[in-house]
Design an enzyme around this catalytic site. Structure first.
Site, PDB file in Angstrom:
ATOM      1  N   ASP A 158       0.832  -1.202   0.000  1.00 38.56           N
ATOM      2  CA  ASP A 158       0.000   0.000   0.000  1.00 38.56           C
ATOM      3  C   ASP A 158       0.870   1.258   0.000  1.00 38.56           C
ATOM      4  O   ASP A 158       2.083   1.199   0.172  1.00 38.56           O
ATOM      5  CB  ASP A 158      -1.049  -0.028   1.123  1.00 38.56           C
ATOM      6  CG  ASP A 158      -0.475   0.037   2.520  1.00 38.56           C
ATOM      7  OD1 ASP A 158       0.541   0.729   2.728  1.00 38.56           O
ATOM      8  OD2 ASP A 158      -1.055  -0.590   3.421  1.00 38.56           O
ATOM      9  N   ARG A 159       0.238   2.381  -0.216  1.00 38.58           N
ATOM     10  CA  ARG A 159       0.949   3.650  -0.419  1.00 38.58           C
ATOM     11  C   ARG A 159       1.906   3.973   0.717  1.00 38.58           C
ATOM     12  O   ARG A 159       3.007   4.472   0.497  1.00 38.58           O
ATOM     13  CB  ARG A 159      -0.072   4.780  -0.587  1.00 38.58           C
ATOM     14  CG  ARG A 159       0.530   6.109  -0.950  1.00 38.58           C
ATOM     15  CD  ARG A 159      -0.534   7.135  -1.247  1.00 38.58           C
ATOM     16  NE  ARG A 159      -1.376   7.399  -0.092  1.00 38.58           N
ATOM     17  CZ  ARG A 159      -1.166   8.401   0.763  1.00 38.58           C
ATOM     18  NH1 ARG A 159      -0.166   9.228   0.584  1.00 38.58           N
ATOM     19  NH2 ARG A 159      -1.975   8.576   1.782  1.00 38.58           N
TER      20      ARG A 159
END
Length: 189
Positions: free
Chosen positions: A58-59
């Protein structure tokens, strides 16, 4: 056989294996309609061939991400039946209660099923920093395990993936896999 398109002789695309140490704030996708930074911008000069991320981070998660055009290997590394090991360094917002350490080892029920870590160990005496080994590839699984017990993951860094490490690979940089690493991945049980 020789295959031609017009006057041009076509050849099979060579396989490419790129290991990236992903920084924060990069999306693990090949393109983003919202025009956020993607991991592809970090490896755009790595190959003429079109490569794809193997799995996702994820980011806000940093660390190891493999990119390749070898679809067979990508499927092998992401399919749950192969139980590919991933190791993360986790930083929590609160010291982990020792009894929660036992709960994590025994397993917790999440909305999408039961999960337990393969191994967990404190990295220092603060009980804020842990090494966590897991083989599940479910979405945001490490963050969700700790959230279930009331902790927020402040930092999450994947330090090992399928036996590959980020040793000597600075954040935001990439390298090609060595031949023996490729062989080891292909024969991973």
């Amino acid at each position: 056989d020789k295959v031609h398109y017009g006057e041009k002789l076509l050849s099979a695309e060579k396989t490419v294996y790129v290991l990236l140490n992903k920084p924060r704030d990069f999306i693990t996708t090949t393109n983003d309609p919202m025009e956020r930074k993607t991991v592809m911008s970090l490896v755009e000069k790595a190959a003429n061939e079109r490569i794809y991320p193997v799995g996702r981070l994820d980011r806000n998660t940093t660390g190891l991400l493999l990119l390749t055009n070898d679809g067979e290997l990508s499927k092998k590394l992401t399919h749950p039946s192969h139980e590919v090991s991933k190791v993360y360094q986790v930083t929590l917002d609160l010291p982990l209660n020792p009894k929660d350490l036992d709960v994590l080892s025994a397993g917790v029920d999440l909305d999408d099923g039961f999960i337990k870590v393969d191994d967990i160990a404190p990295l220092d005496s603060s009980m804020l920093h842990f090494g966590v080994e897991i083989h599940s590839g479910r979405n945001r699984i490490v963050r969700r395990i700790f959230e279930k017990l009331g902790y927020e993951v402040l930092k999450l860094d994947r330090v090992m993936f399928a036996g590959l490490t980020k040793k000597d690979l600075p954040r935001g940089k990439w390298r090609f896999l060595r031949e023996k690493e490729i062989v080891r991945l292909k024969y991973l049980k």
